[in-house]
Scaffold this motif. Structure first.
Motif, PDB file in Angstrom:
ATOM      1  N   GLY A 106     -13.863  -5.465  -4.117  1.00 39.75           N
ATOM      2  CA  GLY A 106     -14.979  -4.343  -3.990  1.00 39.75           C
ATOM      3  C   GLY A 106     -14.434  -3.123  -4.194  1.00 39.75           C
ATOM      4  N   ARG A 107     -13.333  -2.893  -3.756  1.00 40.76           N
ATOM      5  CA  ARG A 107     -12.457  -1.590  -3.800  1.00 40.76           C
ATOM      6  C   ARG A 107     -11.032  -1.955  -3.970  1.00 40.76           C
ATOM      7  N   LEU A 151     -12.234   1.304 -17.687  1.00 41.38           N
ATOM      8  CA  LEU A 151     -12.239  -0.080 -17.883  1.00 41.38           C
ATOM      9  C   LEU A 151     -10.903  -0.841 -17.833  1.00 41.38           C
ATOM     10  N   VAL A 152     -11.023  -2.006 -17.247  1.00 44.62           N
ATOM     11  CA  VAL A 152      -9.792  -2.989 -17.186  1.00 44.62           C
ATOM     12  C   VAL A 152     -10.527  -4.354 -17.805  1.00 44.62           C
ATOM     13  N   GLU A 153      -9.876  -4.794 -18.692  1.00 39.52           N
ATOM     14  CA  GLU A 153     -10.193  -6.211 -19.387  1.00 39.52           C
ATOM     15  C   GLU A 153      -9.573  -7.153 -18.468  1.00 39.52           C
ATOM     16  N   LEU A 154     -10.440  -7.904 -17.912  1.00 38.77           N
ATOM     17  CA  LEU A 154      -9.936  -8.834 -17.004  1.00 38.77           C
ATOM     18  C   LEU A 154      -9.896 -10.340 -17.716  1.00 38.77           C
ATOM     19  N   ALA A 155     -10.393 -10.515 -18.678  1.00 39.73           N
ATOM     20  CA  ALA A 155     -10.610 -11.776 -19.637  1.00 39.73           C
ATOM     21  C   ALA A 155     -11.392 -11.401 -20.909  1.00 39.73           C
ATOM     22  N   ASP A 156     -11.244 -12.174 -21.887  1.00 40.12           N
ATOM     23  CA  ASP A 156     -11.917 -11.936 -22.942  1.00 40.12           C
ATOM     24  C   ASP A 156     -13.350 -11.672 -22.687  1.00 40.12           C
ATOM     25  N   ARG A 157     -13.757 -10.436 -23.161  1.00 41.08           N
ATOM     26  CA  ARG A 157     -15.165 -10.006 -22.843  1.00 41.08           C
ATOM     27  C   ARG A 157     -15.475  -9.845 -21.501  1.00 41.08           C
ATOM     28  N   VAL A 158     -14.585  -9.732 -20.622  1.00 38.89           N
ATOM     29  CA  VAL A 158     -14.949  -9.621 -19.124  1.00 38.89           C
ATOM     30  C   VAL A 158     -14.159  -8.425 -18.816  1.00 38.89           C
ATOM     31  N   TYR A 159     -14.831  -7.461 -18.169  1.00 37.03           N
ATOM     32  CA  TYR A 159     -14.357  -6.131 -17.713  1.00 37.03           C
ATOM     33  C   TYR A 159     -14.630  -5.763 -16.148  1.00 37.03           C
ATOM     34  N   GLY A 160     -13.670  -5.022 -15.702  1.00 36.19           N
ATOM     35  CA  GLY A 160     -14.020  -4.271 -14.604  1.00 36.19           C
ATOM     36  C   GLY A 160     -14.001  -2.899 -14.917  1.00 36.19           C
ATOM     37  N   PHE A 161     -15.062  -2.253 -14.038  1.00 39.56           N
ATOM     38  CA  PHE A 161     -15.096  -0.546 -14.266  1.00 39.56           C
ATOM     39  C   PHE A 161     -14.770  -0.086 -12.758  1.00 39.56           C
ATOM     40  N   VAL A 162     -13.404   0.154 -12.695  1.00 41.09           N
ATOM     41  CA  VAL A 162     -12.574   0.169 -11.495  1.00 41.09           C
ATOM     42  C   VAL A 162     -12.134   1.698 -11.152  1.00 41.09           C
ATOM     43  N   SER A 163     -12.376   1.960  -9.907  1.00 46.06           N
ATOM     44  CA  SER A 163     -11.815   3.441  -9.478  1.00 46.06           C
ATOM     45  C   SER A 163     -10.471   3.274  -8.558  1.00 46.06           C
ATOM     46  N   ASP A 164      -9.893   4.327  -8.102  1.00 48.48           N
ATOM     47  CA  ASP A 164      -8.790   4.288  -7.082  1.00 48.48           C
ATOM     48  C   ASP A 164      -9.424   3.456  -5.750  1.00 48.48           C
ATOM     49  N   PHE A 165     -10.661   3.813  -4.949  1.00 48.28           N
ATOM     50  CA  PHE A 165     -10.921   3.294  -4.110  1.00 48.28           C
ATOM     51  C   PHE A 165     -12.517   3.262  -4.047  1.00 48.28           C
ATOM     52  N   VAL A 195     -24.275  -7.463 -15.760  1.00 50.69           N
ATOM     53  CA  VAL A 195     -23.588  -6.471 -15.157  1.00 50.69           C
ATOM     54  C   VAL A 195     -23.397  -6.773 -13.826  1.00 50.69           C
ATOM     55  N   ILE A 196     -22.373  -6.590 -13.073  1.00 53.17           N
ATOM     56  CA  ILE A 196     -22.126  -6.916 -11.584  1.00 53.17           C
ATOM     57  C   ILE A 196     -22.115  -5.866 -10.845  1.00 53.17           C
ATOM     58  N   ASP A 197     -23.091  -5.246  -9.997  1.00 54.57           N
ATOM     59  CA  ASP A 197     -23.285  -4.439  -9.292  1.00 54.57           C
ATOM     60  C   ASP A 197     -23.453  -2.853 -10.156  1.00 54.57           C
ATOM     61  N   THR A 198     -23.983  -1.836  -9.632  1.00 58.22           N
ATOM     62  CA  THR A 198     -24.587  -0.769 -10.562  1.00 58.22           C
ATOM     63  C   THR A 198     -24.193   0.747 -10.135  1.00 58.22           C
ATOM     64  N   ARG A 199     -23.551   0.852  -8.887  1.00 61.25           N
ATOM     65  CA  ARG A 199     -23.338   2.079  -8.438  1.00 61.25           C
ATOM     66  C   ARG A 199     -24.427   2.654  -7.700  1.00 61.25           C
ATOM     67  N   ALA A 200     -24.405   3.792  -7.082  1.00 67.17           N
ATOM     68  CA  ALA A 200     -25.432   4.352  -5.950  1.00 67.17           C
ATOM     69  C   ALA A 200     -26.395   5.179  -6.583  1.00 67.17           C
ATOM     70  N   THR A 201     -26.341   5.555  -7.831  1.00 67.19           N
ATOM     71  CA  THR A 201     -27.441   6.535  -8.453  1.00 67.19           C
ATOM     72  C   THR A 201     -27.568   6.164  -9.827  1.00 67.19           C
ATOM     73  N   PRO A 202     -28.581   6.650 -10.508  1.00 64.67           N
ATOM     74  CA  PRO A 202     -28.798   6.498 -12.015  1.00 64.67           C
ATOM     75  C   PRO A 202     -27.624   7.533 -12.504  1.00 64.67           C
ATOM     76  N   ASP A 211     -22.380   3.679 -20.085  1.00 65.46           N
ATOM     77  CA  ASP A 211     -21.581   4.223 -21.413  1.00 65.46           C
ATOM     78  C   ASP A 211     -20.349   3.491 -21.476  1.00 65.46           C
ATOM     79  N   ALA A 212     -19.809   3.115 -20.423  1.00 66.99           N
ATOM     80  CA  ALA A 212     -18.502   2.035 -20.683  1.00 66.99           C
ATOM     81  C   ALA A 212     -18.691   0.955 -21.165  1.00 66.99           C
ATOM     82  N   ILE A 213     -19.915   0.310 -20.973  1.00 65.92           N
ATOM     83  CA  ILE A 213     -20.373  -0.863 -21.637  1.00 65.92           C
ATOM     84  C   ILE A 213     -20.391  -0.743 -23.194  1.00 65.92           C
ATOM     85  N   ALA A 214     -21.317   0.317 -23.313  1.00 69.54           N
ATOM     86  CA  ALA A 214     -21.495   0.807 -24.751  1.00 69.54           C
ATOM     87  C   ALA A 214     -20.340   0.914 -25.644  1.00 69.54           C
ATOM     88  N   SER A 215     -19.020   1.492 -24.895  1.00 65.32           N
ATOM     89  CA  SER A 215     -17.789   1.610 -25.682  1.00 65.32           C
ATOM     90  C   SER A 215     -17.272   0.284 -26.099  1.00 65.32           C
TER      91      SER A 215
END
Length: 317
Positions: free
Chosen positions: A219-220, A19-33, A48-55, A63-67
């Motif tokens: 995007g990456r 998780l990276v906080e971008l602004a108040d209550r605004v987050y990125g879920f960020v990988s290396d690439f 939520v903005i985009d959801t990844r490839a699989t459940p 889980d990150a959102i729930a944190s």
């Protein structure tokens, strides 16, 4: 000729998103690439903005959102259609899925083929593929702009034009000046243009520049903070796409075949971009699309698993 592993099939190094906080209550879920996602916490729910490839992988995002909040996910926004970004959406049961009309069109016309193609190109990103219940379809679409209000926060979902795909759209927070660009912008990562509109892309990027974002989740790659960093990421993306076009155009003018175009483009671009992640993966598809577009094909041909294999064989065997 040395055999090159197909696309990213040999990439097995797991990446842990954070998780990276971008602004108040605004987050990125960020990988290396790997593909980035994000979310915005409102007064009574989450976008939520985009959801990844699989459940399986989307549950990590959940889980990150729930944190950080116990509020329910009310909306899921798809920045564009590529299977790797959207097929985890079923995890957010009950959420309203939103996309541009162009994205819906691509889901309808090339969704299944793209799913099979992407899963073959990058199997690591499809962990738990057997759980995917089917294609993700939006419940709501928009042509140019859809504005949501989360309490007093304005959220604009905007389609500025084609680029990485036909239906690319972004999430823009005008008060906070935070931009979620999807794959229209990458941060020092190979730019995939195999489904792109390369000549239109620069016009779309110009519209993103005009927003004067202070924070950008690409995007990456890592999130960008400050207008200088944002501009550098946009510039890098445009330089990558423009160089593909210029190299392929020059090779076509010399009468080069597709294979010759690829190796001439690779020779030029490798010193400039060869250290960017997934460069060797994306370039064959980028060159093929540029070759199509410069020879008059307005829309990209649909990629299938079979077409992927044929291209790889042509270029690498």
């Amino acid at each position: 000729m040395t055999t090159v592993s197909f696309a990213s099939a040999a990439d097995t190094r797991a990446q842990q998103a954070h998780l990276v906080e971008l602004a108040d209550r605004v987050y990125g879920f960020v990988s290396d690439f790997d593909p980035n996602c994000g979310f915005i916490v409102g007064d009574d729910g989450v976008l939520v903005i985009d959801t990844r490839a699989t459940p399986t992988l989307a549950r990590e995002l959940r889980d990150a959102i729930a944190s950080v909040t116990d509020k329910p996910v009310k909306y899921v926004f798809l920045t564009h259609y590529h299977a790797v970004r959207v097929l985890g959406a079923s995890v957010f049961d009950g959420a309203t899925v939103i996309s541009s009309a162009g994205t819906l069109d691509w889901i309808r016309t090339r969704g299944d083929a793209d799913f099979a193609s992407e899963a073959g190109r990058f199997p690591r990103l499809f962990q738990g593929i057997e759980e995917i219940p089917g294609l993700t379809y939006p419940h709501m679409v928009f042509e140019d702009t859809l504005t949501l209000w989360f309490g007093g926060r304005e959220i604009q979902l905007r389609h500025f034009g084609a680029g990485h795909s036909f239906g690319d759209s972004v999430c823009w927070l005008p008060a906070e000046r935070v931009l979620f660009s999807g794959d229209l912008v990458e941060n020092r990562c190979g730019v995939y243009a195999g489904d792109g509109y390369l000549r239109a892309w620069s016009k779309t990027l110009a519209k993103l520049r005009a927003l004067d974002a202070d924070v950008l989740l690409p995007g990456r790659g890592a999130a960008l903070s400050g207008r200088e960093q944002v501009e550098q990421a946009i510039d890098g993306t445009q330089r990558f796409v423009d160089t593909v076009l210029d190299c392929v155009g020059a090779a076509i003018a010399r009468g080069a075949s597709l294979k010759e175009c690829y190796f001439q483009t690779l020779e030029t671009m490798k010193p400039m971009f060869g250290d960017w992640p997934v460069f060797q993966h994306v370039l064959p598809f980028d060159v093929c699309r540029a070759f199509e577009e410069l020879n008059g094909a307005e829309h990209p041909a649909i990629w299938t698993a079979g077409r992927d294999a044929e291209l790889w064989k042509l270029l690498h065997e």
